[in-house]
Scaffold this motif. Structure first.
Motif, PDB file in Angstrom:
ATOM      1  N   LEU A 253     -82.389   6.948   7.113  1.00  0.00           N
ATOM      2  CA  LEU A 253     -83.610   7.850   7.530  1.00  0.00           C
ATOM      3  C   LEU A 253     -83.404   8.326   9.232  1.00  0.00           C
ATOM      4  CD1 LEU A 253     -86.823   5.802   7.062  1.00  0.00           C
ATOM      5  CD2 LEU A 253     -86.423   7.428   6.437  1.00  0.00           C
ATOM      6  N   THR A 254     -82.748   7.168  10.084  1.00  0.00           N
ATOM      7  CA  THR A 254     -82.569   7.793  11.610  1.00  0.00           C
ATOM      8  C   THR A 254     -80.782   8.593  11.820  1.00  0.00           C
ATOM      9  OG1 THR A 254     -82.177   6.001  11.716  1.00  0.00           O
ATOM     10  CG2 THR A 254     -84.435   5.628  11.893  1.00  0.00           C
ATOM     11  N   GLY A 255     -80.014   7.566  10.543  1.00  0.00           N
ATOM     12  CA  GLY A 255     -78.515   8.341  11.925  1.00  0.00           C
ATOM     13  C   GLY A 255     -78.328   7.797  12.441  1.00  0.00           C
ATOM     14  N   SER A 256     -79.302   6.253  13.250  1.00  0.00           N
ATOM     15  CA  SER A 256     -78.045   6.020  14.247  1.00  0.00           C
ATOM     16  C   SER A 256     -77.448   4.469  13.355  1.00  0.00           C
ATOM     17  CB  SER A 256     -79.943   5.240  15.072  1.00  0.00           C
ATOM     18  OG  SER A 256     -79.413   3.910  16.369  1.00  0.00           O
ATOM     19  N   GLU A 257     -77.091   4.450  14.234  1.00  0.00           N
ATOM     20  CA  GLU A 257     -76.285   2.831  13.407  1.00  0.00           C
ATOM     21  C   GLU A 257     -76.611   1.697  13.945  1.00  0.00           C
ATOM     22  OE1 GLU A 257     -71.952   5.237  13.127  1.00  0.00           O
ATOM     23  OE2 GLU A 257     -71.369   3.114  13.632  1.00  0.00           O
ATOM     24  N   TRP A 258     -77.274   1.898  14.888  1.00  0.00           N
ATOM     25  CA  TRP A 258     -78.340   0.387  15.616  1.00  0.00           C
ATOM     26  C   TRP A 258     -78.869  -0.016  14.706  1.00  0.00           C
ATOM     27  CZ3 TRP A 258     -76.653  -1.127  20.249  1.00  0.00           C
ATOM     28  CH2 TRP A 258     -75.288  -0.416  20.938  1.00  0.00           C
ATOM     29  N   VAL A 259     -79.416   0.606  14.352  1.00  0.00           N
ATOM     30  CA  VAL A 259     -80.212   0.008  13.204  1.00  0.00           C
ATOM     31  C   VAL A 259     -80.033  -0.912  11.698  1.00  0.00           C
ATOM     32  CG1 VAL A 259     -82.103   1.782  13.528  1.00  0.00           C
ATOM     33  CG2 VAL A 259     -80.538   1.766  11.520  1.00  0.00           C
ATOM     34  N   LEU A 260     -78.905  -0.922  12.016  1.00  0.00           N
ATOM     35  CA  LEU A 260     -77.870  -1.651  10.801  1.00  0.00           C
ATOM     36  C   LEU A 260     -77.989  -3.001  10.795  1.00  0.00           C
ATOM     37  CD1 LEU A 260     -74.696   0.373   9.744  1.00  0.00           C
ATOM     38  CD2 LEU A 260     -76.902   0.366   8.876  1.00  0.00           C
ATOM     39  N   ILE A 261     -78.051  -3.640  12.551  1.00  0.00           N
ATOM     40  CA  ILE A 261     -78.556  -4.432  12.807  1.00  0.00           C
ATOM     41  C   ILE A 261     -79.995  -5.680  12.189  1.00  0.00           C
ATOM     42  CG2 ILE A 261     -79.901  -4.635  15.526  1.00  0.00           C
ATOM     43  CD1 ILE A 261     -77.004  -6.300  15.814  1.00  0.00           C
ATOM     44  N   ALA A 262     -80.909  -4.604  11.750  1.00  0.00           N
ATOM     45  CA  ALA A 262     -82.423  -4.732  11.114  1.00  0.00           C
ATOM     46  C   ALA A 262     -82.005  -6.003   9.738  1.00  0.00           C
ATOM     47  CB  ALA A 262     -83.277  -3.871  10.814  1.00  0.00           C
ATOM     48  N   PRO A 263     -81.681  -6.205   9.132  1.00  0.00           N
ATOM     49  CA  PRO A 263     -81.439  -7.381   8.359  1.00  0.00           C
ATOM     50  C   PRO A 263     -80.726  -9.162   9.320  1.00  0.00           C
ATOM     51  CG  PRO A 263     -80.460  -5.637   7.958  1.00  0.00           C
ATOM     52  CD  PRO A 263     -80.574  -5.254   8.758  1.00  0.00           C
ATOM     53  N   LEU A 264     -80.289  -8.178   9.579  1.00  0.00           N
ATOM     54  CA  LEU A 264     -80.106  -9.535  11.003  1.00  0.00           C
ATOM     55  C   LEU A 264     -80.657 -10.273  11.525  1.00  0.00           C
ATOM     56  CD1 LEU A 264     -76.318  -9.295  11.760  1.00  0.00           C
ATOM     57  CD2 LEU A 264     -76.953 -10.546   9.731  1.00  0.00           C
ATOM     58  N   VAL A 265     -81.868  -9.912  12.510  1.00  0.00           N
ATOM     59  CA  VAL A 265     -82.385 -10.177  12.881  1.00  0.00           C
ATOM     60  C   VAL A 265     -83.496 -10.557  12.616  1.00  0.00           C
ATOM     61  CG1 VAL A 265     -84.286  -8.898  14.719  1.00  0.00           C
ATOM     62  CG2 VAL A 265     -81.975  -8.392  15.467  1.00  0.00           C
ATOM     63  N   GLY A 266     -83.970  -9.584  11.429  1.00  0.00           N
ATOM     64  CA  GLY A 266     -85.108  -9.989  10.444  1.00  0.00           C
ATOM     65  C   GLY A 266     -85.465 -11.056  10.242  1.00  0.00           C
ATOM     66  N   ILE A 267     -83.786 -11.456   9.231  1.00  0.00           N
ATOM     67  CA  ILE A 267     -83.304 -12.305   8.840  1.00  0.00           C
ATOM     68  C   ILE A 267     -84.055 -14.338   9.924  1.00  0.00           C
ATOM     69  CG2 ILE A 267     -82.232 -14.165   7.745  1.00  0.00           C
ATOM     70  CD1 ILE A 267     -81.916 -11.589   5.381  1.00  0.00           C
ATOM     71  N   TYR A 268     -82.915 -13.935  10.368  1.00  0.00           N
ATOM     72  CA  TYR A 268     -82.417 -14.613  11.798  1.00  0.00           C
ATOM     73  C   TYR A 268     -84.251 -14.975  12.616  1.00  0.00           C
ATOM     74  CZ  TYR A 268     -77.714 -15.818  10.626  1.00  0.00           C
ATOM     75  OH  TYR A 268     -77.146 -16.191  10.125  1.00  0.00           O
ATOM     76  N   GLY A 269     -84.032 -14.097  13.281  1.00  0.00           N
ATOM     77  CA  GLY A 269     -85.845 -13.864  13.909  1.00  0.00           C
ATOM     78  C   GLY A 269     -87.396 -13.881  13.227  1.00  0.00           C
ATOM     79  N   GLY A 270     -87.135 -13.584  11.707  1.00  0.00           N
ATOM     80  CA  GLY A 270     -87.934 -12.913  11.197  1.00  0.00           C
ATOM     81  C   GLY A 270     -88.722 -14.664  10.761  1.00  0.00           C
TER      82      GLY A 270
ATOM     83  N   ASP B  67     -68.411   7.125   7.415  1.00  0.00           N
ATOM     84  CA  ASP B  67     -67.658   6.740   9.120  1.00  0.00           C
ATOM     85  C   ASP B  67     -68.096   6.374   9.738  1.00  0.00           C
ATOM     86  OD1 ASP B  67     -65.798   9.044  11.327  1.00  0.00           O
ATOM     87  OD2 ASP B  67     -64.911   6.974  10.590  1.00  0.00           O
ATOM     88  N   LEU B  68     -67.823   4.874   9.726  1.00  0.00           N
ATOM     89  CA  LEU B  68     -68.682   3.651  11.488  1.00  0.00           C
ATOM     90  C   LEU B  68     -67.543   3.388  11.912  1.00  0.00           C
ATOM     91  CD1 LEU B  68     -70.572   2.092   7.850  1.00  0.00           C
ATOM     92  CD2 LEU B  68     -71.473   3.939   9.727  1.00  0.00           C
ATOM     93  N   ALA B  69     -69.004   3.429  12.838  1.00  0.00           N
ATOM     94  CA  ALA B  69     -67.868   2.133  14.583  1.00  0.00           C
ATOM     95  C   ALA B  69     -67.727   0.766  13.803  1.00  0.00           C
ATOM     96  CB  ALA B  69     -68.268   2.465  15.788  1.00  0.00           C
ATOM     97  N   TRP B  70     -66.544   0.054  14.506  1.00  0.00           N
ATOM     98  CA  TRP B  70     -65.727  -1.107  13.678  1.00  0.00           C
ATOM     99  C   TRP B  70     -67.116  -2.641  13.894  1.00  0.00           C
ATOM    100  CZ3 TRP B  70     -66.139  -5.878  16.748  1.00  0.00           C
ATOM    101  CH2 TRP B  70     -66.506  -5.611  18.158  1.00  0.00           C
ATOM    102  N   PRO B  71     -68.403  -1.938  14.790  1.00  0.00           N
ATOM    103  CA  PRO B  71     -68.817  -3.021  14.995  1.00  0.00           C
ATOM    104  C   PRO B  71     -70.173  -2.094  13.568  1.00  0.00           C
ATOM    105  CG  PRO B  71     -68.990  -1.906  17.337  1.00  0.00           C
ATOM    106  CD  PRO B  71     -68.531  -0.710  16.290  1.00  0.00           C
TER     107      PRO B  71
END
Lengths: 400, 58
Positions: free
Chosen positions: A43-60, A115-119
Protein backbone atom coordinates in the motif's frame (compact mmCIF):
# COMPACT_ATOMS: atom_id res chain seq x y z
CA UNK A 1 -23.85 -19.67 22.73
CA UNK A 2 -23.50 -23.38 23.30
CA UNK A 3 -24.40 -24.62 26.78
CA UNK A 4 -23.02 -27.80 28.26
CA UNK A 5 -25.10 -29.39 30.99
CA UNK A 6 -25.14 -32.41 33.21
CA UNK A 7 -27.60 -33.77 35.72
CA UNK A 8 -25.71 -34.91 38.78
CA UNK A 9 -26.53 -37.91 40.95
CA UNK A 10 -28.26 -35.66 43.47
CA UNK A 11 -30.46 -34.22 40.68
CA UNK A 12 -28.62 -30.88 40.59
CA UNK A 13 -28.19 -29.55 37.08
CA UNK A 14 -24.85 -27.93 36.31
CA UNK A 15 -24.35 -25.87 33.17
CA UNK A 16 -21.47 -24.06 31.53
CA UNK A 17 -21.02 -21.64 28.67
CA UNK A 18 -17.50 -21.03 27.46
CA UNK A 19 -17.18 -17.24 27.19
CA UNK A 20 -14.05 -17.69 25.11
CA UNK A 21 -15.66 -20.09 22.65
CA UNK A 22 -15.90 -17.65 19.75
CA UNK A 23 -12.69 -15.86 20.67
CA UNK A 24 -10.74 -18.99 19.73
CA UNK A 25 -11.74 -18.22 16.13
CA UNK A 26 -9.20 -15.40 16.25
CA UNK A 27 -6.56 -18.03 15.52
CA UNK A 28 -7.93 -17.99 11.97
CA UNK A 29 -6.84 -14.34 11.68
CA UNK A 30 -3.22 -14.68 12.77
CA UNK A 31 -2.01 -15.30 9.21
CA UNK A 32 -3.31 -11.84 8.41
CA UNK A 33 -1.21 -10.43 11.23
CA UNK A 34 1.84 -12.22 9.87
CA UNK A 35 1.21 -10.88 6.37
CA UNK A 36 0.19 -7.38 7.44
CA UNK A 37 3.69 -5.99 6.95
CA UNK A 38 3.69 -7.08 3.34
CA UNK A 39 0.18 -5.72 2.89
CA UNK A 40 1.21 -2.32 4.27
CA UNK A 41 4.31 -2.29 2.08
CA UNK A 42 2.22 -2.91 -1.02
CA UNK A 43 0.00 0.00 0.00
CA UNK A 44 2.69 2.45 1.00
CA UNK A 45 5.84 1.39 -0.79
CA UNK A 46 7.83 1.94 2.40
CA UNK A 47 10.02 -0.83 3.78
CA UNK A 48 9.67 0.53 7.34
CA UNK A 49 6.16 -0.86 7.63
CA UNK A 50 7.46 -4.41 7.31
CA UNK A 51 8.15 -4.29 11.04
CA UNK A 52 4.41 -4.05 11.78
CA UNK A 53 3.74 -7.76 12.51
CA UNK A 54 6.64 -8.03 14.99
CA UNK A 55 5.58 -4.89 16.80
CA UNK A 56 1.96 -5.96 16.56
CA UNK A 57 2.49 -9.37 18.09
CA UNK A 58 4.98 -8.52 20.85
CA UNK A 59 3.58 -5.10 21.57
CA UNK A 60 -0.02 -5.93 20.85
CA UNK A 61 -0.05 -9.05 23.02
CA UNK A 62 1.45 -7.14 25.92
CA UNK A 63 -0.88 -4.16 25.49
CA UNK A 64 -3.96 -6.35 25.17
CA UNK A 65 -2.83 -8.41 28.15
CA UNK A 66 -2.74 -5.21 30.17
CA UNK A 67 -6.04 -3.93 28.78
CA UNK A 68 -8.10 -7.12 28.80
CA UNK A 69 -6.52 -8.54 31.94
CA UNK A 70 -6.90 -12.07 33.23
CA UNK A 71 -9.60 -14.65 33.23
CA UNK A 72 -9.59 -17.24 35.97
CA UNK A 73 -12.87 -18.89 35.09
CA UNK A 74 -12.89 -22.66 34.66
CA UNK A 75 -15.38 -25.15 33.31
CA UNK A 76 -16.78 -27.37 36.08
CA UNK A 77 -14.70 -30.53 36.24
CA UNK A 78 -17.85 -32.62 35.68
CA UNK A 79 -18.36 -30.95 32.28
CA UNK A 80 -14.76 -31.21 31.07
CA UNK A 81 -15.53 -34.46 29.24
CA UNK A 82 -18.23 -32.77 27.13
CA UNK A 83 -15.98 -29.84 26.38
CA UNK A 84 -13.23 -32.26 25.34
CA UNK A 85 -15.59 -34.06 22.95
CA UNK A 86 -16.77 -30.91 21.19
CA UNK A 87 -15.28 -31.11 17.66
CA UNK A 88 -15.39 -27.33 17.19
CA UNK A 89 -12.33 -26.88 19.38
CA UNK A 90 -10.47 -29.77 17.82
CA UNK A 91 -10.78 -28.41 14.29
CA UNK A 92 -9.49 -24.91 14.95
CA UNK A 93 -5.81 -25.85 15.45
CA UNK A 94 -6.04 -28.35 12.58
CA UNK A 95 -7.28 -25.64 10.22
CA UNK A 96 -4.28 -23.44 11.01
CA UNK A 97 -1.84 -26.01 9.61
CA UNK A 98 -2.28 -25.16 5.91
CA UNK A 99 -2.09 -21.49 6.88
CA UNK A 100 1.37 -22.00 8.33
CA UNK A 101 2.55 -23.56 5.09
CA UNK A 102 0.98 -20.84 3.00
CA UNK A 103 2.32 -17.94 5.06
CA UNK A 104 5.90 -19.21 4.81
CA UNK A 105 5.58 -19.61 1.05
CA UNK A 106 4.06 -16.14 0.66
CA UNK A 107 6.62 -14.34 2.83
CA UNK A 108 9.46 -16.27 1.18
CA UNK A 109 8.14 -15.50 -2.28
CA UNK A 110 7.68 -11.83 -1.49
CA UNK A 111 11.20 -11.57 -0.08
CA UNK A 112 12.74 -13.15 -3.14
CA UNK A 113 10.77 -11.12 -5.66
CA UNK A 114 11.39 -7.62 -4.27
CA UNK A 115 14.60 -5.68 -4.14
CA UNK A 116 14.82 -5.04 -0.41
CA UNK A 117 17.48 -3.69 1.94
CA UNK A 118 18.99 -6.40 4.11
CA UNK A 119 17.27 -5.21 7.33
CA UNK A 120 13.97 -5.75 5.55
CA UNK A 121 14.96 -9.30 4.64
CA UNK A 122 15.90 -9.86 8.28
CA UNK A 123 12.58 -8.50 9.52
CA UNK A 124 10.64 -10.65 7.05
CA UNK A 125 12.57 -13.76 8.07
CA UNK A 126 11.93 -13.00 11.75
CA UNK A 127 8.24 -12.42 11.05
CA UNK A 128 7.98 -15.72 9.22
CA UNK A 129 9.89 -17.39 12.06
CA UNK A 130 7.60 -15.90 14.70
CA UNK A 131 4.52 -17.19 12.89
CA UNK A 132 6.08 -20.62 12.35
CA UNK A 133 7.01 -20.57 16.05
CA UNK A 134 3.32 -20.10 16.78
CA UNK A 135 2.92 -23.21 14.64
CA UNK A 136 5.22 -25.10 17.00
CA UNK A 137 2.85 -24.14 19.81
CA UNK A 138 -0.06 -25.45 17.75
CA UNK A 139 1.94 -28.65 17.17
CA UNK A 140 2.33 -28.82 20.94
CA UNK A 141 -1.45 -28.77 21.36
CA UNK A 142 -2.12 -31.35 18.65
CA UNK A 143 0.88 -33.58 19.36
CA UNK A 144 -0.34 -34.19 22.89
CA UNK A 145 -3.58 -35.67 21.61
CA UNK A 146 -4.24 -39.33 20.95
CA UNK A 147 -5.82 -39.22 17.49
CA UNK A 148 -3.58 -40.06 14.59
CA UNK A 149 -5.00 -37.15 12.54
CA UNK A 150 -3.88 -34.63 15.16
CA UNK A 151 -0.49 -36.28 15.54
CA UNK A 152 0.04 -36.12 11.79
CA UNK A 153 -1.04 -32.49 11.68
CA UNK A 154 1.52 -31.80 14.39
CA UNK A 155 4.24 -33.45 12.32
CA UNK A 156 3.28 -31.42 9.25
CA UNK A 157 3.24 -28.06 11.00
CA UNK A 158 6.60 -28.90 12.66
CA UNK A 159 8.01 -29.53 9.20
CA UNK A 160 7.56 -25.84 8.36
CA UNK A 161 10.39 -24.67 10.67
CA UNK A 162 12.23 -28.00 10.43
CA UNK A 163 11.64 -29.04 14.05
CA UNK A 164 10.51 -32.65 13.61
CA UNK A 165 11.80 -34.07 16.89
CA UNK A 166 9.72 -31.72 19.01
CA UNK A 167 6.60 -33.68 19.91
CA UNK A 168 8.54 -36.82 20.72
CA UNK A 169 11.06 -35.13 22.97
CA UNK A 170 8.46 -32.87 24.52
CA UNK A 171 5.85 -35.50 25.32
CA UNK A 172 8.13 -38.32 26.38
CA UNK A 173 11.16 -36.32 27.50
CA UNK A 174 10.16 -32.94 28.92
CA UNK A 175 6.91 -34.09 30.50
CA UNK A 176 8.65 -36.97 32.12
CA UNK A 177 11.66 -35.03 33.40
CA UNK A 178 10.22 -31.55 33.86
CA UNK A 179 11.57 -29.42 36.72
CA UNK A 180 14.55 -31.67 37.32
CA UNK A 181 18.22 -30.86 36.69
CA UNK A 182 18.24 -33.62 34.06
CA UNK A 183 15.76 -31.81 31.82
CA UNK A 184 17.39 -29.64 29.13
CA UNK A 185 14.01 -27.95 28.67
CA UNK A 186 13.68 -26.75 32.29
CA UNK A 187 15.65 -23.64 33.17
CA UNK A 188 17.63 -23.17 36.34
CA UNK A 189 17.88 -20.21 38.69
CA UNK A 190 20.83 -18.06 37.70
CA UNK A 191 20.82 -19.38 34.13
CA UNK A 192 20.15 -16.80 31.44
CA UNK A 193 18.21 -17.66 28.30
CA UNK A 194 21.34 -17.70 26.14
CA UNK A 195 23.18 -20.36 28.11
CA UNK A 196 19.87 -22.16 28.51
CA UNK A 197 19.47 -22.24 24.74
CA UNK A 198 22.95 -23.73 24.35
CA UNK A 199 21.76 -26.58 26.55
CA UNK A 200 18.15 -26.85 25.41
CA UNK A 201 18.45 -26.79 21.63
CA UNK A 202 20.97 -29.62 21.24
CA UNK A 203 19.80 -31.45 24.37
CA UNK A 204 16.19 -31.60 23.28
CA UNK A 205 17.08 -32.76 19.78
CA UNK A 206 19.40 -35.51 21.10
CA UNK A 207 16.80 -36.70 23.59
CA UNK A 208 14.00 -36.72 21.05
CA UNK A 209 16.03 -38.62 18.50
CA UNK A 210 17.26 -41.11 21.16
CA UNK A 211 13.70 -41.77 22.36
CA UNK A 212 12.50 -42.45 18.84
CA UNK A 213 15.53 -44.64 18.09
CA UNK A 214 14.74 -46.70 21.21
CA UNK A 215 11.12 -47.18 20.11
CA UNK A 216 12.22 -48.25 16.64
CA UNK A 217 14.75 -50.69 18.10
CA UNK A 218 11.91 -52.38 19.98
CA UNK A 219 10.19 -52.71 16.62
CA UNK A 220 13.35 -54.16 15.09
CA UNK A 221 13.76 -51.13 12.85
CA UNK A 222 16.61 -48.76 12.10
CA UNK A 223 16.59 -45.14 13.31
CA UNK A 224 16.62 -44.19 9.63
CA UNK A 225 13.43 -46.09 8.91
CA UNK A 226 10.57 -44.04 7.50
CA UNK A 227 8.62 -45.06 10.58
CA UNK A 228 10.81 -42.62 12.50
CA UNK A 229 8.25 -39.95 13.33
CA UNK A 230 10.87 -37.24 13.74
CA UNK A 231 12.40 -38.16 10.40
CA UNK A 232 8.98 -38.05 8.74
CA UNK A 233 8.59 -34.44 9.79
CA UNK A 234 12.19 -33.49 8.99
CA UNK A 235 11.84 -35.08 5.56
CA UNK A 236 8.69 -33.06 4.81
CA UNK A 237 10.48 -29.97 6.06
CA UNK A 238 13.48 -30.65 3.85
CA UNK A 239 11.24 -31.09 0.81
CA UNK A 240 9.46 -27.84 1.59
CA UNK A 241 12.58 -25.80 2.24
CA UNK A 242 14.61 -27.21 -0.66
CA UNK A 243 11.64 -26.44 -2.91
CA UNK A 244 11.66 -22.86 -1.66
CA UNK A 245 15.37 -22.56 -2.42
CA UNK A 246 14.88 -23.95 -5.92
CA UNK A 247 11.87 -21.76 -6.57
CA UNK A 248 13.07 -18.52 -5.03
CA UNK A 249 16.84 -18.60 -5.22
CA UNK A 250 19.89 -18.15 -3.01
CA UNK A 251 18.26 -15.51 -0.78
CA UNK A 252 16.31 -18.40 0.74
CA UNK A 253 19.46 -19.68 2.43
CA UNK A 254 19.83 -16.84 4.94
CA UNK A 255 16.06 -16.34 4.99
CA UNK A 256 15.29 -19.92 5.97
CA UNK A 257 18.19 -20.13 8.40
CA UNK A 258 16.90 -17.09 10.27
CA UNK A 259 13.29 -18.26 9.95
CA UNK A 260 14.07 -21.70 11.36
CA UNK A 261 16.19 -20.39 14.20
CA UNK A 262 13.69 -17.76 15.23
CA UNK A 263 10.85 -20.30 15.18
CA UNK A 264 12.89 -22.60 17.43
CA UNK A 265 13.67 -19.57 19.62
CA UNK A 266 9.95 -19.19 20.40
CA UNK A 267 9.96 -22.67 21.87
CA UNK A 268 13.24 -22.04 23.67
CA UNK A 269 11.72 -18.87 25.14
CA UNK A 270 8.58 -20.69 26.25
CA UNK A 271 10.59 -23.50 27.82
CA UNK A 272 12.81 -20.95 29.58
CA UNK A 273 10.00 -19.10 31.28
CA UNK A 274 7.74 -22.03 32.10
CA UNK A 275 9.70 -23.76 34.86
CA UNK A 276 12.46 -21.31 35.80
CA UNK A 277 14.07 -22.48 39.03
CA UNK A 278 11.29 -24.90 39.93
CA UNK A 279 12.35 -28.29 41.23
CA UNK A 280 10.64 -31.61 41.89
CA UNK A 281 11.95 -33.29 45.00
CA UNK A 282 13.85 -36.52 44.62
CA UNK A 283 12.50 -39.55 46.48
CA UNK A 284 14.63 -42.05 48.39
CA UNK A 285 14.64 -44.47 45.42
CA UNK A 286 16.09 -41.79 43.13
CA UNK A 287 12.92 -41.09 41.17
CA UNK A 288 11.18 -37.72 41.38
CA UNK A 289 7.83 -36.81 42.92
CA UNK A 290 4.97 -36.36 40.46
CA UNK A 291 4.85 -32.93 38.86
CA UNK A 292 2.85 -30.72 41.23
CA UNK A 293 0.90 -27.56 40.39
CA UNK A 294 3.73 -25.45 41.82
CA UNK A 295 6.25 -26.84 39.35
CA UNK A 296 5.12 -24.51 36.55
CA UNK A 297 4.82 -20.75 36.08
CA UNK A 298 1.36 -19.65 34.99
CA UNK A 299 -0.55 -16.69 33.64
CA UNK A 300 -4.24 -16.06 33.00
CA UNK A 301 -3.98 -13.15 30.60
CA UNK A 302 -6.75 -13.41 28.07
CA UNK A 303 -4.97 -12.03 24.99
CA UNK A 304 -1.76 -14.04 25.11
CA UNK A 305 -3.65 -17.18 26.17
CA UNK A 306 -5.81 -16.85 23.08
CA UNK A 307 -2.69 -16.65 20.92
CA UNK A 308 -1.17 -19.68 22.60
CA UNK A 309 -4.15 -22.03 23.13
CA UNK A 310 -4.06 -21.58 26.91
CA UNK A 311 -0.41 -22.61 27.16
CA UNK A 312 -0.05 -20.17 30.05
CA UNK A 313 -2.31 -22.39 32.19
CA UNK A 314 0.75 -24.47 32.45
CA UNK A 315 0.29 -26.28 35.76
CA UNK A 316 -2.90 -27.93 34.59
CA UNK A 317 -1.25 -28.81 31.33
CA UNK A 318 1.50 -30.68 33.17
CA UNK A 319 -1.01 -32.35 35.46
CA UNK A 320 -3.08 -33.50 32.45
CA UNK A 321 -0.98 -33.34 29.28
CA UNK A 322 -3.65 -34.88 27.07
CA UNK A 323 -6.29 -32.36 28.19
CA UNK A 324 -7.44 -30.07 25.37
CA UNK A 325 -6.76 -26.36 25.47
CA UNK A 326 -10.39 -25.36 25.94
CA UNK A 327 -10.58 -27.28 29.22
CA UNK A 328 -7.31 -26.20 30.83
CA UNK A 329 -7.90 -24.78 34.26
CA UNK A 330 -6.58 -21.91 36.27
CA UNK A 331 -5.95 -22.31 39.99
CA UNK A 332 -5.26 -19.79 42.71
CA UNK A 333 -1.98 -19.80 44.59
CA UNK A 334 0.14 -21.02 41.70
CA UNK A 335 3.51 -19.60 40.64
CA UNK A 336 2.43 -16.69 38.49
CA UNK A 337 4.29 -14.62 35.96
CA UNK A 338 4.01 -10.84 36.13
CA UNK A 339 2.98 -10.56 32.49
CA UNK A 340 1.98 -12.78 29.59
CA UNK A 341 4.39 -14.89 27.56
CA UNK A 342 5.27 -12.33 24.91
CA UNK A 343 6.23 -9.76 27.50
CA UNK A 344 8.22 -12.39 29.41
CA UNK A 345 10.04 -13.43 26.21
CA UNK A 346 11.29 -9.86 25.81
CA UNK A 347 12.27 -9.57 29.47
CA UNK A 348 14.23 -12.83 29.23
CA UNK A 349 16.42 -11.27 26.54
CA UNK A 350 17.83 -8.93 29.20
CA UNK A 351 19.13 -11.27 31.94
CA UNK A 352 19.61 -8.67 34.70
CA UNK A 353 16.01 -7.57 34.18
CA UNK A 354 14.83 -11.19 34.22
CA UNK A 355 16.65 -11.93 37.49
CA UNK A 356 15.33 -8.70 39.00
CA UNK A 357 11.77 -9.67 38.19
CA UNK A 358 11.85 -13.41 38.79
CA UNK A 359 14.44 -14.44 41.40
CA UNK A 360 12.69 -12.95 44.41
CA UNK A 361 9.33 -14.11 43.07
CA UNK A 362 10.78 -17.63 42.91
CA UNK A 363 12.25 -17.48 46.41
CA UNK A 364 8.99 -16.19 47.83
CA UNK A 365 6.86 -19.09 46.52
CA UNK A 366 5.17 -20.77 49.48
CA UNK A 367 6.62 -24.23 48.81
CA UNK A 368 10.13 -22.74 48.55
CA UNK A 369 10.09 -19.93 51.15
CA UNK A 370 13.74 -19.12 50.65
CA UNK A 371 15.00 -22.72 50.83
CA UNK A 372 17.62 -23.15 48.13
CA UNK A 373 17.38 -26.94 48.45
CA UNK A 374 13.99 -26.66 46.81
CA UNK A 375 15.24 -24.73 43.79
CA UNK A 376 16.71 -25.98 40.51
CA UNK A 377 19.92 -23.95 40.48
CA UNK A 378 22.55 -23.50 37.81
CA UNK A 379 25.56 -25.53 38.96
CA UNK A 380 28.21 -23.37 40.58
CA UNK A 381 25.83 -20.45 41.21
CA UNK A 382 24.31 -21.43 44.54
CA UNK A 383 26.80 -19.65 46.79
CA UNK A 384 26.55 -16.47 44.73
CA UNK A 385 22.75 -16.54 44.75
CA UNK A 386 22.54 -17.28 48.46
CA UNK A 387 24.81 -14.35 49.18
CA UNK A 388 22.93 -12.09 46.77
CA UNK A 389 19.51 -12.75 48.28
CA UNK A 390 20.34 -13.44 51.91
CA UNK A 391 19.93 -9.85 53.02
CA UNK A 392 16.55 -9.22 51.48
CA UNK A 393 14.67 -12.42 52.20
CA UNK A 394 14.58 -14.77 55.15
CA UNK A 395 16.57 -17.40 53.34
CA UNK A 396 17.42 -20.57 55.16
CA UNK A 397 21.12 -21.32 55.15
CA UNK A 398 22.42 -24.83 55.36
CA UNK A 399 24.76 -25.10 58.30
CA UNK A 400 27.56 -27.55 57.56
CA UNK B 1 -4.31 -61.56 30.28
CA UNK B 2 -4.93 -58.33 32.17
CA UNK B 3 -5.36 -54.68 31.38
CA UNK B 4 -3.56 -51.82 33.09
CA UNK B 5 -4.83 -48.26 33.02
CA UNK B 6 -3.02 -44.96 33.33
CA UNK B 7 -4.83 -43.23 36.19
CA UNK B 8 -4.41 -39.81 34.60
CA UNK B 9 -5.20 -40.02 30.90
CA UNK B 10 -7.01 -43.34 30.63
CA UNK B 11 -4.50 -45.08 28.34
CA UNK B 12 -5.01 -48.82 28.61
CA UNK B 13 -2.23 -51.36 28.23
CA UNK B 14 -3.86 -54.63 27.25
CA UNK B 15 -1.47 -57.56 27.68
CA UNK B 16 -3.32 -59.49 24.99
CA UNK B 17 -2.75 -56.74 22.41
CA UNK B 18 0.56 -55.27 23.54
CA UNK B 19 1.22 -51.86 21.97
CA UNK B 20 2.23 -52.00 18.32
CA UNK B 21 3.30 -48.36 18.12
CA UNK B 22 5.56 -48.64 21.15
CA UNK B 23 7.03 -51.96 20.02
CA UNK B 24 5.50 -54.25 22.65
CA UNK B 25 4.30 -57.45 21.01
CA UNK B 26 0.88 -58.96 21.81
CA UNK B 27 1.17 -61.11 24.91
CA UNK B 28 3.89 -58.98 26.54
CA UNK B 29 3.08 -59.01 30.23
CA UNK B 30 2.92 -55.66 32.00
CA UNK B 31 5.45 -56.97 34.48
CA UNK B 32 7.88 -57.56 31.60
CA UNK B 33 7.71 -53.99 30.34
CA UNK B 34 10.89 -52.00 31.07
CA UNK B 35 11.12 -50.60 34.59
CA UNK B 36 11.36 -47.09 33.16
CA UNK B 37 8.12 -47.58 31.19
CA UNK B 38 5.88 -44.51 31.31
CA UNK B 39 2.43 -43.98 29.86
CA UNK B 40 2.92 -43.70 26.09
CA UNK B 41 0.20 -41.08 25.84
CA UNK B 42 0.85 -38.68 28.70
CA UNK B 43 4.29 -39.75 30.09
CA UNK B 44 3.40 -38.41 33.54
CA UNK B 45 2.51 -41.73 35.08
CA UNK B 46 5.15 -44.42 35.49
CA UNK B 47 4.79 -48.20 35.58
CA UNK B 48 4.24 -48.19 39.35
CA UNK B 49 1.26 -45.81 38.98
CA UNK B 50 -0.73 -47.94 36.57
CA UNK B 51 -3.86 -49.57 37.91
CA UNK B 52 -4.58 -53.20 37.13
CA UNK B 53 -8.11 -53.85 35.96
CA UNK B 54 -9.50 -57.05 37.36
CA UNK B 55 -10.75 -59.16 34.48
CA UNK B 56 -14.24 -60.59 34.85
CA UNK B 57 -15.16 -64.23 34.32
CA UNK B 58 -12.92 -67.19 33.54
Amino acid sequence: MKTYSLQLADNRLITYQDRKRHLWLLSMLYPLLALSGIGLYLLTGSEWVLIAPLVGIYGGASVFDALLGSDQSNPPEELVAQLEDDPYYRWLPILTVPMHLLVLVLIAGFTASHDLAWPSVLVLALTAGLYSGLGINTAHEMGHKKTSLERWMARIVLAVPFYGHFCIEHNRGHHRHVATPEDPASSRMGENIYSFACRELPGAFKRGWALEKERLQRLGKSQWSLENEALQSFALGAILQISLIIAFGWIMLPFLAIHNFYAWWQLTSANYIEHYGLLRQQKANGSYEHCQPYHSWNADFIASNLLLYHLERHSDHHAHPTRRYQSLRSFPDLPTMPTGYFGMFLIALIPPLWYLLMDRRLLALPHIAGDFDRINIKPGRRAYLEAKYSGTLQTRHKIA
Amino acid sequence: MSKYTCPDCGYVYDEQLGDAHEGYKPGTLFADLPEDFVCPDCAVRAKEDFVAQTSGGH
